[in-house]
Design a protein around this motif. Structure first.
Motif, PDB file in Angstrom:
ATOM      1  N   GLY A 163      11.098   6.814   9.112  1.00  0.00           N
ATOM      2  CA  GLY A 163      11.373   6.159   7.840  1.00  0.00           C
ATOM      3  C   GLY A 163      10.759   6.939   6.682  1.00  0.00           C
ATOM      4  O   GLY A 163      10.083   7.965   6.861  1.00  0.00           O
ATOM      5  N   SER A 164      11.004   6.426   5.492  1.00  0.00           N
ATOM      6  CA  SER A 164      10.503   7.131   4.307  1.00  0.00           C
ATOM      7  C   SER A 164       8.987   7.038   4.171  1.00  0.00           C
ATOM      8  O   SER A 164       8.348   7.923   3.617  1.00  0.00           O
ATOM      9  N   GLY A 165       8.410   5.957   4.700  1.00  0.00           N
ATOM     10  CA  GLY A 165       6.963   5.800   4.676  1.00  0.00           C
ATOM     11  C   GLY A 165       6.407   5.613   3.259  1.00  0.00           C
ATOM     12  O   GLY A 165       7.109   5.264   2.312  1.00  0.00           O
ATOM     13  N   VAL A 166       5.121   5.885   3.121  1.00  0.00           N
ATOM     14  CA  VAL A 166       4.416   5.764   1.837  1.00  0.00           C
ATOM     15  C   VAL A 166       4.149   7.167   1.315  1.00  0.00           C
ATOM     16  O   VAL A 166       3.503   7.986   1.993  1.00  0.00           O
ATOM     17  N   ARG A 167       4.654   7.460   0.141  1.00  0.00           N
ATOM     18  CA  ARG A 167       4.533   8.819  -0.401  1.00  0.00           C
ATOM     19  C   ARG A 167       3.156   9.030  -1.040  1.00  0.00           C
ATOM     20  O   ARG A 167       2.723   8.245  -1.867  1.00  0.00           O
ATOM     21  N   VAL A 168       2.484  10.125  -0.646  1.00  0.00           N
ATOM     22  CA  VAL A 168       1.152  10.465  -1.203  1.00  0.00           C
ATOM     23  C   VAL A 168       1.361  11.342  -2.432  1.00  0.00           C
ATOM     24  O   VAL A 168       2.076  12.352  -2.383  1.00  0.00           O
ATOM     25  N   THR A 192       5.626   9.468  11.923  1.00  0.00           N
ATOM     26  CA  THR A 192       6.609   9.872  12.932  1.00  0.00           C
ATOM     27  C   THR A 192       7.651   8.766  13.161  1.00  0.00           C
ATOM     28  O   THR A 192       8.401   8.791  14.149  1.00  0.00           O
ATOM     29  N   SER A 193       7.686   7.827  12.247  1.00  0.00           N
ATOM     30  CA  SER A 193       8.590   6.676  12.409  1.00  0.00           C
ATOM     31  C   SER A 193      10.032   7.009  12.065  1.00  0.00           C
ATOM     32  O   SER A 193      10.951   6.295  12.440  1.00  0.00           O
TER      33      SER A 193
END
Length: 221
Positions: A170-175, A167-168
């Protein structure tokens, strides 16, 4: 008369000699009787010994045979008791998104279906790894201990995998995928990841992904 007396005397002497010879003959025969009795008695001793050997010979095989039969019976009972561990090749493994709206964490339910020929047993936890563009993330166990589960032939059971929602903004870490290893197995199955596309970036202080015990699907972390 004189002639008759001499004749009678000669006859008496002859008779005495004959009687003596007969007595000597009887005495000579007496020792021969001893060996004859010994020959008769000697076979009886081997006969008695032979009987004892036969009794011992029958007794030993009977006892050994009895022990063998008992051991065989115990072995059969041991083989029939309990159920085998569930093997990867006998399980149909699937995963679906089971996140409920409003939850702070996302949830993926992983299902094991027994497609083998008999019942099998699952211990508490499966191994779960998420493939990401930043590397593999191993799920951490929640710590619950409900005990092993017996999975009937044709039946299914599920467990939950929870992860933080990104919910940030940002792009985050893609699974990119999900790897599941059934309990007590070394063969894994790779599945498509059905959950949210990304995980929030963490500081690396611990795994943000958790796995519940078998039967915990829908229970969250």
């Amino acid at each position: 008369m004189r002639v008759h007396k001499i004749t009678f005397a000669a006859l008496a002497v002859a008779a005495g000699l004959s009687l003596t010879a007969c007595q000597n003959g009887d005495d000579a025969a007496a020792p021969g009787g001893g060996p004859s009795s010994a020959s008769t008695a000697s076979p009886s001793a081997p006969s008695t010994t032979g009987g004892a050997d036969q009794v011992g010979g029958k007794g030993s095989p009977t006892v050994a045979g009895g022990k063998g039969t008992a051991a065989g019976t115990g072995s059969d009972k041991g083989g029939a008791s309990g159920s085998d561990k569930c093997r990867t090749g006998d399980l149909e493994i699937t995963a679906i998104d089971s996140t409920i709206g409003g939850d702070t964490d996302g949830t993926v339910a992983v299902q094991f279906k027994n497609r083998g020929s008999r019942d099998c047993t699952l211990s508490e936890y499966a191994g779960v790894d998420l493939k990401t563009n930043a590397g593999s993330i191993s799920a951490k166990r929640t710590g619950q201990h409900p005990g092993p589960t017996t999975l009937k032939k044709g039946a299914a059971v599920s467990f939950g995998v929870t992860y933080p929602l990104n919910t940030s903004g940002g792009s985050g870490v893609r699974v990119t995928g999900l790897v599941v290893t059934p309990p007590d197995e070394t063969k894994s199955v790779s599945l498509a990841w059905p959950g949210a596309a990304t995980l929030p970036v963490t500081d690396g202080s611990g795994s943000p992904v958790k796995v519940g015990p078998i039967g915990s699907a829908g229970q969250g972390g």
